[in-house]
Design a protein around this motif. Structure first.
Motif, PDB file in Angstrom:
ATOM      1  N   ARG A 166       0.810  27.549  -0.131  1.00 54.64           N
ATOM      2  CA  ARG A 166      -0.295  26.694   0.294  1.00 54.64           C
ATOM      3  C   ARG A 166      -1.568  27.035  -0.476  1.00 54.64           C
ATOM      4  N   ALA A 167      -1.812  28.330  -0.702  1.00 51.07           N
ATOM      5  CA  ALA A 167      -2.982  28.720  -1.483  1.00 51.07           C
ATOM      6  C   ALA A 167      -2.871  28.196  -2.910  1.00 51.07           C
ATOM      7  N   LEU A 168      -1.674  28.259  -3.464  1.00 51.53           N
ATOM      8  CA  LEU A 168      -1.457  27.762  -4.825  1.00 51.53           C
ATOM      9  C   LEU A 168      -1.659  26.249  -4.888  1.00 51.53           C
ATOM     10  N   LEU A 169      -1.158  25.540  -3.882  1.00 54.75           N
ATOM     11  CA  LEU A 169      -1.323  24.084  -3.835  1.00 54.75           C
ATOM     12  C   LEU A 169      -2.800  23.707  -3.859  1.00 54.75           C
ATOM     13  N   ASN A 170      -3.620  24.465  -3.174  1.00 57.19           N
ATOM     14  CA  ASN A 170      -5.049  24.157  -3.106  1.00 57.19           C
ATOM     15  C   ASN A 170      -5.764  24.387  -4.429  1.00 57.19           C
ATOM     16  N   THR A 171      -5.125  25.102  -5.355  1.00 62.44           N
ATOM     17  CA  THR A 171      -5.732  25.309  -6.675  1.00 62.44           C
ATOM     18  C   THR A 171      -5.345  24.217  -7.666  1.00 62.44           C
ATOM     19  N   LEU A 172      -4.361  23.396  -7.297  1.00 61.82           N
ATOM     20  CA  LEU A 172      -3.857  22.360  -8.200  1.00 61.82           C
ATOM     21  C   LEU A 172      -4.567  21.042  -7.933  1.00 61.82           C
ATOM     22  N   PRO A 173      -4.745  20.214  -8.970  1.00 62.26           N
ATOM     23  CA  PRO A 173      -5.336  18.895  -8.746  1.00 62.26           C
ATOM     24  C   PRO A 173      -4.411  18.043  -7.882  1.00 62.26           C
ATOM     25  N   ASP A 174      -4.989  17.217  -7.021  1.00 60.95           N
ATOM     26  CA  ASP A 174      -4.198  16.417  -6.081  1.00 60.95           C
ATOM     27  C   ASP A 174      -3.798  15.103  -6.728  1.00 60.95           C
ATOM     28  N   LEU A 175      -2.523  14.968  -7.015  1.00 61.41           N
ATOM     29  CA  LEU A 175      -1.993  13.768  -7.649  1.00 61.41           C
ATOM     30  C   LEU A 175      -2.087  12.588  -6.695  1.00 61.41           C
ATOM     31  N   PRO A 176      -2.711  11.466  -7.101  1.00 62.47           N
ATOM     32  CA  PRO A 176      -2.856  10.336  -6.185  1.00 62.47           C
ATOM     33  C   PRO A 176      -1.612   9.456  -6.141  1.00 62.47           C
ATOM     34  N   ALA A 177      -1.405   8.779  -5.032  1.00 62.46           N
ATOM     35  CA  ALA A 177      -0.395   7.730  -4.922  1.00 62.46           C
ATOM     36  C   ALA A 177      -1.041   6.409  -5.304  1.00 62.46           C
ATOM     37  N   ALA A 178      -0.267   5.526  -5.954  1.00 62.66           N
ATOM     38  CA  ALA A 178      -0.827   4.251  -6.396  1.00 62.66           C
ATOM     39  C   ALA A 178       0.298   3.269  -6.651  1.00 62.66           C
ATOM     40  N   PRO A 179      -0.012   1.967  -6.674  1.00 61.71           N
ATOM     41  CA  PRO A 179       0.991   0.994  -7.121  1.00 61.71           C
ATOM     42  C   PRO A 179       1.493   1.370  -8.515  1.00 61.71           C
ATOM     43  N   VAL A 180       2.796   1.202  -8.731  1.00 61.22           N
ATOM     44  CA  VAL A 180       3.431   1.719  -9.939  1.00 61.22           C
ATOM     45  C   VAL A 180       3.288   0.757 -11.106  1.00 61.22           C
ATOM     46  N   GLY A 181       2.778   1.295 -12.231  1.00 64.00           N
ATOM     47  CA  GLY A 181       2.766   0.567 -13.482  1.00 64.00           C
ATOM     48  C   GLY A 181       3.909   1.060 -14.353  1.00 64.00           C
ATOM     49  N   ALA A 182       3.619   1.491 -15.567  1.00 64.06           N
ATOM     50  CA  ALA A 182       4.656   2.026 -16.446  1.00 64.06           C
ATOM     51  C   ALA A 182       5.150   3.370 -15.912  1.00 64.06           C
TER      52      ALA A 182
ATOM     53  N   ALA B 277       0.843  -1.196   0.000  1.00 64.25           N
ATOM     54  CA  ALA B 277       0.000   0.000   0.000  1.00 64.25           C
ATOM     55  C   ALA B 277       0.880   1.248   0.000  1.00 64.25           C
ATOM     56  N   PRO B 278       0.517   2.274  -0.757  1.00 64.59           N
ATOM     57  CA  PRO B 278       1.299   3.515  -0.754  1.00 64.59           C
ATOM     58  C   PRO B 278       1.372   4.094   0.659  1.00 64.59           C
ATOM     59  N   PRO B 279       2.505   4.730   1.028  1.00 64.48           N
ATOM     60  CA  PRO B 279       2.656   5.291   2.377  1.00 64.48           C
ATOM     61  C   PRO B 279       1.745   6.485   2.632  1.00 64.48           C
ATOM     62  N   VAL B 280       1.294   7.109   1.566  1.00 64.62           N
ATOM     63  CA  VAL B 280       0.345   8.222   1.670  1.00 64.62           C
ATOM     64  C   VAL B 280      -0.676   8.067   0.555  1.00 64.62           C
ATOM     65  N   ARG B 281      -1.741   8.842   0.625  1.00 67.79           N
ATOM     66  CA  ARG B 281      -2.792   8.712  -0.378  1.00 67.79           C
ATOM     67  C   ARG B 281      -2.656   9.709  -1.522  1.00 67.79           C
ATOM     68  N   SER B 282      -1.962  10.821  -1.271  1.00 71.09           N
ATOM     69  CA  SER B 282      -1.911  11.842  -2.309  1.00 71.09           C
ATOM     70  C   SER B 282      -0.691  12.738  -2.155  1.00 71.09           C
ATOM     71  N   PHE B 283      -0.455  13.530  -3.205  1.00 70.61           N
ATOM     72  CA  PHE B 283       0.645  14.480  -3.238  1.00 70.61           C
ATOM     73  C   PHE B 283       0.550  15.483  -2.094  1.00 70.61           C
TER      74      PHE B 283
END
Length: 275
Positions: A118-134, A96-102
């Motif tokens: 921090r305000a800028l981060l909240n405007t960006l889409p949250d990249l998810p953590a996941a098992p690695v494929g390609a 399992a990924p150690p965290v769920r998101s960026f």
């Protein structure tokens, strides 16, 4: 670009390491500084790469931490600090990924953001953590903080093996290197009793010269890093604030090793290879 400033600010705060819980701004056996550096690169990339933002919104891209890549040609393995990847379907053997998101990495690694960041981060889409494929992008961050002349061969070899392993696994993957060099005249090492003294800026210049000898590639048919940045700091490791060095010998704007140039090149390469 925000990454180098975020790194210096976050490293200014000491963090516990090891069983003793002793707090250090930098510890050679900790990868905290590497993870913060890679987080900053992705933070800036998200602001300059519409292709990546679109993929996050479509749910077709994720990231992995400490991902083990295997060189198919030479059958050797190496853990990369952070990768952008196609998510792989979860399975029983996938940890399992150690965290769920960026965004969750901010608290996990003690990343200190300004109100603007921090305000800028909240405007960006949250990249998810996941098992690695390609793997599409692999980031490797290294630091040279003390004993600069002794560290040069090891630093070169570790970075050289990184891009070789990445491209031995996938020629299409973008290999990114990030090197932090300490320009402080003195350094309190967690592994030495006496205060280390550095002949500055000479030793910093020598390390930068060695890093610049690493192979770089302009096409997938070549060997080397696809993008690389060298960042210079002053870190005495004695709880005084870590300073970001922007004057020479740090790479200057327009230099291919300047941080801004690396992020822009990464953004351009990523968009081009995802077409």
């Amino acid at each position: 670009m925000y990454g180098p400033g975020i790194l210096a600010r976050s490293m200014s705060a000491a963090a516990p390491f090891g069983k003793s819980g002793a707090e250090w701004q930098y510890h050679p056996r900790s990868d905290r500084h590497s993870k913060i550096a890679c987080w900053g690169v992705l933070f800036d990339l998200l602001q300059h790469c519409p292709t990546l933002v679109r993929q996050i919104e479509d749910g077709t891209i994720a990231f992995g931490i400490n991902h083990e890549m295997k060189d198919f040609r030479l059958d050797r393995k190496k853990n990369l600090d952070l990768v952008l990847c196609t998510p792989r379907s979860p399975s029983a053997d996938a940890p399992a990924p150690p965290v769920r998101s960026f965004r969750a990495l901010v608290d996990k690694y003690g990343i200190l953001l300004s109100p603007e960041e921090r305000a800028l981060l909240n405007t960006l889409p949250d990249l998810p953590a996941a098992p690695v494929g390609a793997v599409h992008v692999a980031l490797e961050a290294k630091a040279c903080m003390t004993e600069h002349m002794k560290a040069r061969p090891r630093l070169y070899d570790e970075l050289n093996s990184s891009h070789a392993t990445i491209h031995g696994n996938s020629d299409k993957a973008i290999a990114v290197g990030f090197v932090m060099v300490n320009m402080a005249a003195v350094f309190r090492s967690p592994t030495a009793r006496e205060l280390s003294k550095h002949r500055q800026p000479d030793v910093t210049e020598k390390v930068i010269e060695k890093v610049k000898q690493l192979p770089r590639r302009a096409s997938p048919k070549e060997d080397g890093f696809d993008a690389m940045a060298i960042v210079v700091v002053r870190c005495q490791n004695d709880r005084t604030p870590v300073e970001l060095v922007t004057d020479a010998p740090a790479p200057q704007p327009g230099d291919i090793f300047h941080y801004d140039a690396m992020v822009q090149r990464l953004a351009d390469l990523y968009s081009w290879r995802q077409q």
